[in-house]
Motif scaffolding. Structure first.
Motif, mmCIF file in Angstrom:
data_model
loop_
_atom_site.group_PDB
_atom_site.id
_atom_site.type_symbol
_atom_site.label_atom_id
_atom_site.label_comp_id
_atom_site.label_asym_id
_atom_site.label_seq_id
_atom_site.Cartn_x
_atom_site.Cartn_y
_atom_site.Cartn_z
ATOM 1 N N SER A 239 82.284 69.871 62.535
ATOM 2 C CA SER A 239 81.022 69.627 63.230
ATOM 3 C C SER A 239 80.691 70.828 64.113
ATOM 4 N N PHE A 240 79.435 70.849 64.568
ATOM 5 C CA PHE A 240 78.937 71.931 65.396
ATOM 6 C C PHE A 240 79.725 72.011 66.714
ATOM 7 N N VAL A 241 79.950 73.225 67.181
ATOM 8 C CA VAL A 241 80.691 73.403 68.443
ATOM 9 C C VAL A 241 79.814 74.202 69.411
ATOM 10 N N ASN A 242 79.685 73.717 70.631
ATOM 11 C CA ASN A 242 78.847 74.378 71.638
ATOM 12 C C ASN A 242 79.558 75.635 72.161
ATOM 13 N N ARG A 243 78.898 76.772 71.990
ATOM 14 C CA ARG A 243 79.568 78.033 72.328
ATOM 15 C C ARG A 243 79.817 78.195 73.835
ATOM 16 N N ALA A 244 78.853 77.753 74.642
ATOM 17 C CA ALA A 244 79.035 77.911 76.095
ATOM 18 C C ALA A 244 80.243 77.104 76.574
ATOM 19 N N GLU A 245 80.444 75.947 75.947
ATOM 20 C CA GLU A 245 81.594 75.121 76.325
ATOM 21 C C GLU A 245 82.903 75.853 75.991
ATOM 22 N N VAL A 246 82.897 76.503 74.845
ATOM 23 C CA VAL A 246 84.085 77.258 74.435
ATOM 24 C C VAL A 246 84.348 78.381 75.446
ATOM 25 N N ILE A 247 83.281 79.071 75.827
ATOM 26 C CA ILE A 247 83.431 80.194 76.770
ATOM 27 C C ILE A 247 83.984 79.690 78.106
ATOM 28 N N ARG A 248 83.414 78.591 78.596
ATOM 29 C CA ARG A 248 83.896 78.053 79.882
ATOM 30 C C ARG A 248 85.373 77.674 79.789
ATOM 31 N N ALA A 249 85.749 77.086 78.662
ATOM 32 C CA ALA A 249 87.154 76.682 78.497
ATOM 33 C C ALA A 249 88.059 77.919 78.505
ATOM 34 N N VAL A 250 87.616 78.992 77.852
ATOM 35 C CA VAL A 250 88.427 80.223 77.858
ATOM 36 C C VAL A 250 88.526 80.766 79.282
ATOM 37 N N PHE A 251 87.413 80.768 80.004
ATOM 38 C CA PHE A 251 87.437 81.275 81.384
ATOM 39 C C PHE A 251 88.422 80.462 82.247
ATOM 40 N N HIS A 252 88.366 79.134 82.123
ATOM 41 C CA HIS A 252 89.247 78.288 82.943
ATOM 42 C C HIS A 252 90.711 78.559 82.628
ATOM 43 N N ARG A 253 91.026 78.566 81.342
ATOM 44 C CA ARG A 253 92.421 78.779 80.946
ATOM 45 C C ARG A 253 92.899 80.169 81.349
#
Ligand code: BTN
Length: 325
Positions: A239-253
């Motif tokens: 399914s489609f994945v929201n790119r901004a969410e991915v970016i935020r997750a990378v920033f947090h980790r």
């Protein structure tokens, strides 16, 4: 570059997720008139945000666009350093180049350059990195660690761990790392990391952590030669994945691991890296500049060097190579 007022506005929506914020509340918060608030809201609408405005209640964000602009990423971002400044451009040659330029301009640590498309994306070993429009995450993060130069490869391994964890956070998919820094899903490459350094013999000026993530490509979006070896988050998730969410997750980790690294050193990162690695303990083939080495991958050293033991019991230190498992 995002204005300080816009940042405050999006931070307020982040803090009060799902709630209505009144025009007066916003005006007081960011120190502007209610007309200026309305103008900011209209700007967000122009950028593709869907906002509901209800009399006597205020404004509420209903839907965000699938963009990787500073505004879109800001909404929901809870880091203190990584991504606090975002330079977004629709199309660039390579985000690495822009980040290098900014690095010399003394921008603060954690500044990120993000593009919707790269026309000259670069990968490891001077290879091209396919970075088509609106389907992936193409970004370069500027770090200024106070560490000796030989330790900088550790940051590449740290980034690989952060991306692996972020993929799991956003998609629930179990990613693995192939030395030194390829992230794999079901054996295919979904992310590559390119760490570049600006340093004098005794001092690191800055590190540019380039991260390229395939997010919403279909199989046919990849060039023919990549179709059997590359994949995207959406192909694997279905399914489609929201790119901004991915970016935020990378920033947090990334921020958490970087903090851990600065406080406790490389050992906890190394242990995490080894727990996600696919190659350790397996027989691998390493194609290096000076030849091919086949043997069992024993692990990594504190400098991020891969140790391979061949059939005759000789142990080889691998600094740069393509690994086949
Ligand atoms: C690899 O070869 O696996 C590393 C690929 C790194 C690609 C990223 S995309 C963002 C940044 N800009 C570039 O030109 N390269 C890195």
């Amino acid at each position: 570059m995002q204005s300080a007022l816009r940042k405050k506005l999006l931070d307020a929506f982040t803090e009060h997720e799902g709630e209505y914020l009144s025009g007066q509340y916003i005006a007081d918060l960011i120190g502007c008139s209610r007309t200026a608030v309305w103008k900011h809201i209209e700007d967000l609408r122009q950028e593709g945000f869907e906002l509901e405005a209800i009399r006597r209640k205020g404004y509420r964000i209903l839907k965000t666009p699938d963009q990787v602009t500073a505004n879109e990423i800001r909404l929901g971002l809870k880091t203190k350093m990584i991504g606090q400044r975002i330079h977004y451009q629709e199309s660039v040659d390579s985000t690495q180049k822009i980040a290098h330029r900014l690095g010399f301009e003394n921008v603060p640590e954690g500044t990120v350059v993000i593009a919707d498309e790269q026309t000259g994306g670069r990968g490891r070993l001077e290879r091209a990195w396919h970075s088509p429009k609106s389907t992936g995450v193409w970004m370069s993060i500027i770090l200024r660690p106070n560490i000796p130069i030989p330790k900088t490869p550790q940051l590449t391994l740290l980034a690989a761990v952060a991306v692996t964890q972020a993929i799991e956070d956003c998609t629930g998919l179990e990613a693995h790392i192939k030395w030194p820094n390829d992230i794999l899903l079901n054996g295919k490459k979904v992310t590559g990391i390119l760490t570049e350094l600006q340093a004098e013999p005794d001092r690191v000026h800055f590190v540019i952590m380039g991260i390229g993530m395939n997010v919403n490509q279909t199989k046919m979006d990849f060039p023919a030669e990549l179709q059997s070896i590359a994949t995207s988050l959406s192909i694997e998730k279905g399914s489609f994945v929201n790119r901004a969410e991915v970016i935020r997750a990378v920033f947090h980790r990334l921020e958490n691991l970087y903090q851990l690294y600065l406080e406790k050193g490389f050992l906890p990162i190394k242990l995490l890296w080894e727990s996600y690695a696919v190659s350790i303990g397996k027989v691998v083939t390493a194609r290096t500049f000076s030849g091919v080495i086949k043997g069992r991958a024993m692990g990594i050293t504190d400098d991020g060097v891969l140790k391979i033991e061949d059939e005759d019991g000789n142990v080889h230190d691998i600094y740069s190579a393509d690994i086949e498992i």
